[in-house]
Design a protein around this motif. Sequence first.
Motif, short mmCIF file in Angstrom:
data_model
loop_
_atom_site.label_atom_id
_atom_site.label_comp_id
_atom_site.label_asym_id
_atom_site.label_seq_id
_atom_site.Cartn_x
_atom_site.Cartn_y
_atom_site.Cartn_z
N PHE A 10 0.83 -1.20 0.00
CA PHE A 10 0.00 0.00 0.00
C PHE A 10 0.87 1.26 0.00
CE2 PHE A 10 -4.10 -2.04 1.24
CZ PHE A 10 -4.95 -1.20 0.55
N ALA A 11 1.95 1.24 0.85
CA ALA A 11 2.76 2.44 1.03
C ALA A 11 3.56 2.78 -0.23
CB ALA A 11 3.70 2.25 2.22
N GLU A 31 11.25 -4.05 -5.23
CA GLU A 31 10.43 -5.00 -4.45
C GLU A 31 11.13 -6.35 -4.44
OE1 GLU A 31 7.45 -5.26 -2.50
OE2 GLU A 31 8.39 -7.23 -2.39
N LYS A 32 11.38 -6.85 -3.24
CA LYS A 32 12.15 -8.10 -3.17
C LYS A 32 11.36 -9.32 -3.63
CE LYS A 32 11.46 -8.97 1.78
NZ LYS A 32 12.19 -9.18 3.02
N THR A 39 1.60 -7.05 2.32
CA THR A 39 0.76 -7.83 3.25
C THR A 39 -0.24 -8.71 2.51
OG1 THR A 39 0.88 -6.18 5.01
CG2 THR A 39 -1.09 -7.54 4.97
N ARG A 41 -0.19 -9.83 -0.48
CA ARG A 41 0.43 -10.88 -1.31
C ARG A 41 0.88 -12.03 -0.40
NH1 ARG A 41 5.29 -8.35 -2.28
NH2 ARG A 41 5.83 -9.32 -0.30
N ASP A 51 -9.47 -5.87 8.72
CA ASP A 51 -10.36 -5.69 9.87
C ASP A 51 -10.71 -4.22 10.10
OD1 ASP A 51 -8.01 -4.86 10.96
OD2 ASP A 51 -7.84 -6.48 12.44
N TYR A 57 -10.42 1.14 4.25
CA TYR A 57 -9.12 0.48 4.06
C TYR A 57 -8.82 0.43 2.56
CZ TYR A 57 -5.14 -2.54 4.70
OH TYR A 57 -3.86 -3.04 4.69
N VAL A 100 16.57 -4.66 -1.27
CA VAL A 100 17.52 -3.64 -0.82
C VAL A 100 18.21 -4.17 0.43
CG1 VAL A 100 17.74 -1.29 0.08
CG2 VAL A 100 16.19 -1.77 -1.83
N GLY A 132 7.10 -1.79 5.22
CA GLY A 132 6.04 -2.46 5.98
C GLY A 132 6.47 -2.79 7.39
N VAL A 387 -4.51 2.35 8.41
CA VAL A 387 -3.18 2.93 8.21
C VAL A 387 -3.03 3.56 6.82
CG1 VAL A 387 -1.96 1.47 9.88
CG2 VAL A 387 -2.06 0.79 7.47
C1 FAD Z 1 -3.14 -10.21 7.90
C2 FAD Z 1 -3.05 -8.72 8.06
C3 FAD Z 1 -4.23 -7.96 8.03
C4 FAD Z 1 -4.15 -6.58 8.16
N1 FAD Z 1 -5.31 -5.86 8.16
C5 FAD Z 1 -5.25 -4.51 8.31
C6 FAD Z 1 -6.43 -3.72 8.33
O1 FAD Z 1 -7.53 -4.23 8.23
N2 FAD Z 1 -6.31 -2.39 8.50
C7 FAD Z 1 -5.09 -1.79 8.64
O2 FAD Z 1 -5.04 -0.56 8.78
N3 FAD Z 1 -3.95 -2.50 8.59
C8 FAD Z 1 -4.00 -3.83 8.44
N4 FAD Z 1 -2.86 -4.57 8.42
C9 FAD Z 1 -1.56 -3.89 8.46
C10 FAD Z 1 -0.96 -3.85 7.04
O3 FAD Z 1 0.31 -4.35 7.09
C11 FAD Z 1 -1.01 -2.45 6.50
O4 FAD Z 1 -2.35 -2.04 6.46
C12 FAD Z 1 -0.47 -2.26 5.08
O5 FAD Z 1 -0.73 -3.35 4.26
C13 FAD Z 1 1.00 -1.95 5.13
O6 FAD Z 1 1.43 -1.62 3.84
P1 FAD Z 1 2.98 -1.34 3.56
O7 FAD Z 1 3.10 -1.06 2.13
O8 FAD Z 1 3.48 -0.35 4.54
O9 FAD Z 1 3.71 -2.70 3.96
P2 FAD Z 1 3.65 -4.14 3.30
O10 FAD Z 1 2.30 -4.42 2.78
O11 FAD Z 1 4.24 -5.07 4.29
O12 FAD Z 1 4.62 -4.02 2.04
C14 FAD Z 1 6.00 -3.88 2.20
C15 FAD Z 1 6.67 -4.39 0.94
O13 FAD Z 1 8.07 -4.12 1.03
C16 FAD Z 1 8.80 -5.22 0.54
N5 FAD Z 1 10.11 -5.16 1.16
C17 FAD Z 1 10.41 -5.23 2.49
N6 FAD Z 1 11.73 -5.11 2.68
C18 FAD Z 1 12.28 -4.96 1.46
C19 FAD Z 1 13.63 -4.79 1.00
N7 FAD Z 1 14.64 -4.73 1.86
N8 FAD Z 1 13.86 -4.67 -0.32
C20 FAD Z 1 12.81 -4.69 -1.21
N9 FAD Z 1 11.53 -4.86 -0.83
C21 FAD Z 1 11.27 -4.99 0.49
C22 FAD Z 1 7.96 -6.42 0.98
O14 FAD Z 1 8.23 -7.56 0.21
C23 FAD Z 1 6.54 -5.89 0.78
O15 FAD Z 1 6.04 -6.17 -0.51
C24 FAD Z 1 -2.90 -5.95 8.31
C25 FAD Z 1 -1.74 -6.72 8.35
C26 FAD Z 1 -1.81 -8.09 8.23
C27 FAD Z 1 -0.54 -8.88 8.28
#
Ligand code: FAD
Length: 479
Positions: A10-11, A31-32, A39, A41, A51, A57, A100, A132, A387
């Motif tokens: 998402f971020a 993306e690794k 999350t 995937r 949730d 969301y 990375v 994440g 988030v």
């Molecule tokens: C089962 C589950 C349900 C959830 N439900 C909710 C919800 O209902 N509401 C809510 O607000 N939040 C929820 N969350 C929290 C959720 O993680 C966040 O909402 C959101 O998906 C985070 O997005 P992100 O992009 O920050 O992180 P992520 O989705 O974790 O993505 C991070 C990406 O970075 C990549 N990455 C990491 N390190 C590296 C590296 N060194 N080099 C290259 N790539 C890398 C990873 O492979 C991944 O694809 C939930 C989490 C889980 C686990």
Amino acid sequence: MGIAIIGAGFAGLCMAIKLKGAGYHDFVILEKAADLGGTWRDNTYPGCACDVPSPMYSFSFELNPGWSRMFSPQEEIRAYLRGCAEKYGVTPHLRFGVEVTGLEYDDERHVWRVSTNTGEPITANAVVSGIGALHIPSFPDIPGKFGGPAFHSARWDHSVDLAGKRVAVIGTGASAIQFVPRVAEVAAELRLFQRTPPWIQPKPDVVLSERAKRILRLPGAARTARNAIYWLLETRALGFTVDPRLMKAHRRMAERHLARQVADPALRAKLTPDYTIGCKRILLSDDYYPALTRDNVELVTDPVTEIRDHSVVDATGREHEVDVIVYGTGFKVADALSEQRIVGRNGRKIQEAWQDGAEAYLGITASGFPNLFFLLGPNTGLGHNSVVFMIESQVRYVVDCLRLLSRTGARALDVRPEVQRAYNERLRRRLDRLVWSDGGCTSWYLDERGRNSTIWPGFTFEYWTRTRRMRPSAYELLG
Ligand SMILES: Cc1cc2nc3c(=O)[nH]c(=O)nc-3n(C[C@H](O)[C@H](O)[C@H](O)COP(=O)(O)OP(=O)(O)OC[C@H]3O[C@@H](n4cnc5c(N)ncnc54)[C@H](O)[C@@H]3O)c2cc1C
């Protein structure tokens, strides 16, 4: 190269979309994994869903009147993210299979040297970390080795058929309460090992009928629904952030839910938490408690002390024979950021800067690490709302920072240490008196020192207001 975004969840995707929208096209998303989604995937366990209601969301700029349910399943959220990447033209910027492994700031050229597993040298003027917070599976430290299949819920092994098997599930957190009911339906036996029971409230999940979807497609309807959900969720912050005593109503709701769904007083006692509600994430479920009342399910509250070839042993010495172990033990959260190999100005490592705990200004920029931006960085996680709202606020702020650089011709910006310190001192004072610190529980919100570097201790509209415009005076301009 211009900007390197790490992570395609998402971020990272939001950052990419908004960069394009602001006219920045020179960026890559590293993306690794082999696909986007983060999350959504990785977590493919049965029953996986959000949730926070889907209308909230999701991105505010890409409302989806087509959600199938109020709390949509994983595959649908993943497809939504894929659709966003395509629609906003960020797909060509994605580089999969690139992990990375380190970031090093070049003080003279004011660029980041990005090391990756591919060995290809990458330099970037700015780096946005969207790695994440709930990403690295956490396993309990239990001695012994299991002979059969064992996997973590975030790496669900779909080749293992659980039908008719004796399954041990270790952990009763947010993921477990979603997959336990599904596993209980097919397994011969399910032993659920619980360390601490979660507080659980009813999940107002409904199928969104074709009629409801038609209504949501009317002009302004999806936006109105989102706003209504936003403010409803925001009221939950009153108890979290203003006064924990306001959580009493939440507690009563959770207790009534348990009483309604579990008739057996002994089981009910085991499922009743002894800490203040809200201290750990409040979970939502209508099918978890009923699953625990099934004849083939046993809740074990004695700690697991050993894993043997075909069994799990608890602290009473009882040996539970099982065929499969599923770990629903959550993620390594609080330390994930500080484990990164990041070297900033004057060769200073992030671990040195964060020796007393991870901190950043607004959770986005850390002093000594110019042009490095964190999405969902320190103290910007939530216990009460989506988030994605925080991510969007941060992304807008990063774009503002980049615009300042373009406007001034400076090469980099670094948050002033005194600004960061004052911000975090205020944050700590607020956090210390709130439920996460004195609610009588340990949770993933706290790091190994018991310090909360994960949660934003306020309303999200306050965060939105604070990040709406970046304050140039908070930064030193370099180059
Ligand atoms: C089962 C589950 C349900 C959830 N439900 C909710 C919800 O209902 N509401 C809510 O607000 N939040 C929820 N969350 C929290 C959720 O993680 C966040 O909402 C959101 O998906 C985070 O997005 P992100 O992009 O920050 O992180 P992520 O989705 O974790 O993505 C991070 C990406 O970075 C990549 N990455 C990491 N390190 C590296 C590296 N060194 N080099 C290259 N790539 C890398 C990873 O492979 C991944 O694809 C939930 C989490 C889980 C686990």
